[in-house]
Design a protein around this motif. Structure first.
Motif, PDB file in Angstrom:
ATOM      1  N   THR A 105      28.976  45.152  38.118  1.00 22.20           N
ATOM      2  CA  THR A 105      29.152  44.615  39.465  1.00 22.20           C
ATOM      3  C   THR A 105      29.420  43.119  39.396  1.00 22.20           C
ATOM      4  OG1 THR A 105      27.658  46.278  40.358  1.00 22.20           O
ATOM      5  CG2 THR A 105      28.075  44.338  41.728  1.00 22.20           C
ATOM      6  N   PRO A 106      30.532  42.642  39.954  1.00 26.84           N
ATOM      7  CA  PRO A 106      30.869  41.216  39.833  1.00 26.84           C
ATOM      8  C   PRO A 106      30.049  40.354  40.786  1.00 26.84           C
ATOM      9  CG  PRO A 106      32.502  42.327  41.172  1.00 26.84           C
ATOM     10  CD  PRO A 106      31.546  43.391  40.695  1.00 26.84           C
ATOM     11  N   HIS A 107      29.832  39.090  40.392  1.00 24.33           N
ATOM     12  CA  HIS A 107      29.126  38.144  41.249  1.00 24.33           C
ATOM     13  C   HIS A 107      30.007  36.957  41.647  1.00 24.33           C
ATOM     14  CE1 HIS A 107      25.324  40.222  40.720  1.00 24.33           C
ATOM     15  NE2 HIS A 107      25.557  40.262  39.417  1.00 24.33           N
ATOM     16  N   MET A 108      30.925  36.554  40.769  1.00 20.84           N
ATOM     17  CA  MET A 108      31.755  35.385  41.036  1.00 20.84           C
ATOM     18  C   MET A 108      33.227  35.726  41.266  1.00 20.84           C
ATOM     19  SD  MET A 108      29.615  32.942  41.087  1.00 20.84           S
ATOM     20  CE  MET A 108      30.670  31.504  41.054  1.00 20.84           C
ATOM     21  N   LYS A 109      33.666  36.891  40.799  1.00 19.93           N
ATOM     22  CA  LYS A 109      35.063  37.276  40.972  1.00 19.93           C
ATOM     23  C   LYS A 109      35.139  38.786  41.098  1.00 19.93           C
ATOM     24  CE  LYS A 109      35.953  37.308  35.988  1.00 19.93           C
ATOM     25  NZ  LYS A 109      36.817  36.778  34.900  1.00 19.93           N
ATOM     26  N   TYR A 110      36.313  39.295  41.436  1.00 15.67           N
ATOM     27  CA  TYR A 110      36.483  40.727  41.657  1.00 15.67           C
ATOM     28  C   TYR A 110      36.778  41.449  40.348  1.00 15.67           C
ATOM     29  CZ  TYR A 110      36.819  39.445  46.564  1.00 15.67           C
ATOM     30  OH  TYR A 110      36.557  38.955  47.808  1.00 15.67           O
ATOM     31  N   ASN A 111      36.319  42.684  40.267  1.00 12.21           N
ATOM     32  CA  ASN A 111      36.664  43.518  39.116  1.00 12.21           C
ATOM     33  C   ASN A 111      38.166  43.783  39.113  1.00 12.21           C
ATOM     34  OD1 ASN A 111      34.447  43.947  37.528  1.00 12.21           O
ATOM     35  ND2 ASN A 111      33.752  45.770  38.617  1.00 12.21           N
ATOM     36  N   LEU A 112      38.764  43.642  37.963  1.00  9.56           N
ATOM     37  CA  LEU A 112      40.207  43.836  37.837  1.00  9.56           C
ATOM     38  C   LEU A 112      40.495  45.319  37.588  1.00  9.56           C
ATOM     39  CD1 LEU A 112      42.876  42.225  37.714  1.00  9.56           C
ATOM     40  CD2 LEU A 112      42.600  42.170  35.229  1.00  9.56           C
TER      41      LEU A 112
END
Length: 221
Positions: A105-112
């Motif tokens: 789960t991302p915190h600073m950016k989106y999963n690609l």
């Protein structure tokens, strides 16, 4: 596509040396998945070295699909080179998106969950064969190869369905497809299965061993 065709031959060779033996303006389709910026020391120099050579091999009526990462530095490196040439039109990039991988789960950016496919064509290129409705869009939504189903051989492997679509869209049986970074053989295998001629190479013997296990004929010389 149901007719049995000979397996494609893949050469163990450096891409630039291999393409040096191919005549200019002789290839119908460039379809390849080169190393990403995460795998080469200098993405700017890498792109500047190989892309002009590959485009020179394409017929003026040909097309190109170059699969790259979605990293800003990598996009800039390719677009700078492609926008400086005049042989082909640089289309709005295609997107291959997949929904069967989650990661953390991302915190600073989106999963690609997508990769970019750069598409080039000319005013004299054959019209695209996108007769199937869901294939005519610039976003191609196809699950990634999945190790749970035994069809994933490499981290950046493209799905067979994406290969089938792009080859069908841009070529006819008997056309010549060039892949100078073939890795484990996805594009050459599909091209041969669909009755296209193939010129392909890769420099990594480990990847070529997998390609051979998948059905390619590998030439080490």
């Amino acid at each position: 596509e149901d007719i049995e065709h000979p397996p494609p031959t893949i050469y163990c060779a450096d891409a630039l040396e291999f393409m040096g033996g191919i005549a200019d303006d002789s290839v119908d389709l460039l379809l390849t998945d080169p190393p990403y910026s995460t795998d080469v020391a200098d993405i700017v120099s890498f792109v500047a070295d190989w892309v002009p050579v590959a485009l020179a091999k394409l017929k003026p009526t040909g097309r190109a699909y170059i699969c790259i990462g979605a990293y800003p530095k990598e996009l800039a490196a390719y677009l700078n080179v492609l926008n400086s040439q005049r042989k082909f039109v640089v289309d709005a990039p295609l997107i291959w998106t997949y929904r069967n991988t989650l990661g953390v789960t991302p915190h600073m950016k989106y999963n690609l969950n997508y990769q970019v496919v750069l598409h080039l064509y000319s005013a004299t290129s054959r019209p695209l064969d996108t007769s199937i409705t869901n294939e005519m869009f610039s976003v191609q939504d196809i699950n990634a190869p999945d190790g749970r189903f035994g069809d994933r051989y490499h981290t950046w492997q493209k799905p067979d369905e994406l290969a089938r679509r792009l080859i069908k869209h841009a070529t006819l049986p008997g056309d010549l497809v060039l892949d100078p970074f073939t890795c484990t053989g996805t594009f050459p295998l599909m091209a041969a299965h669909m009755g296209r001629k193939v010129m392909a190479c890769d420099i990594d013997p480990v990847s070529l061993e997998i390609a051979q296990e998948r059905g390619c004929h590998v030439e080490l010389g």
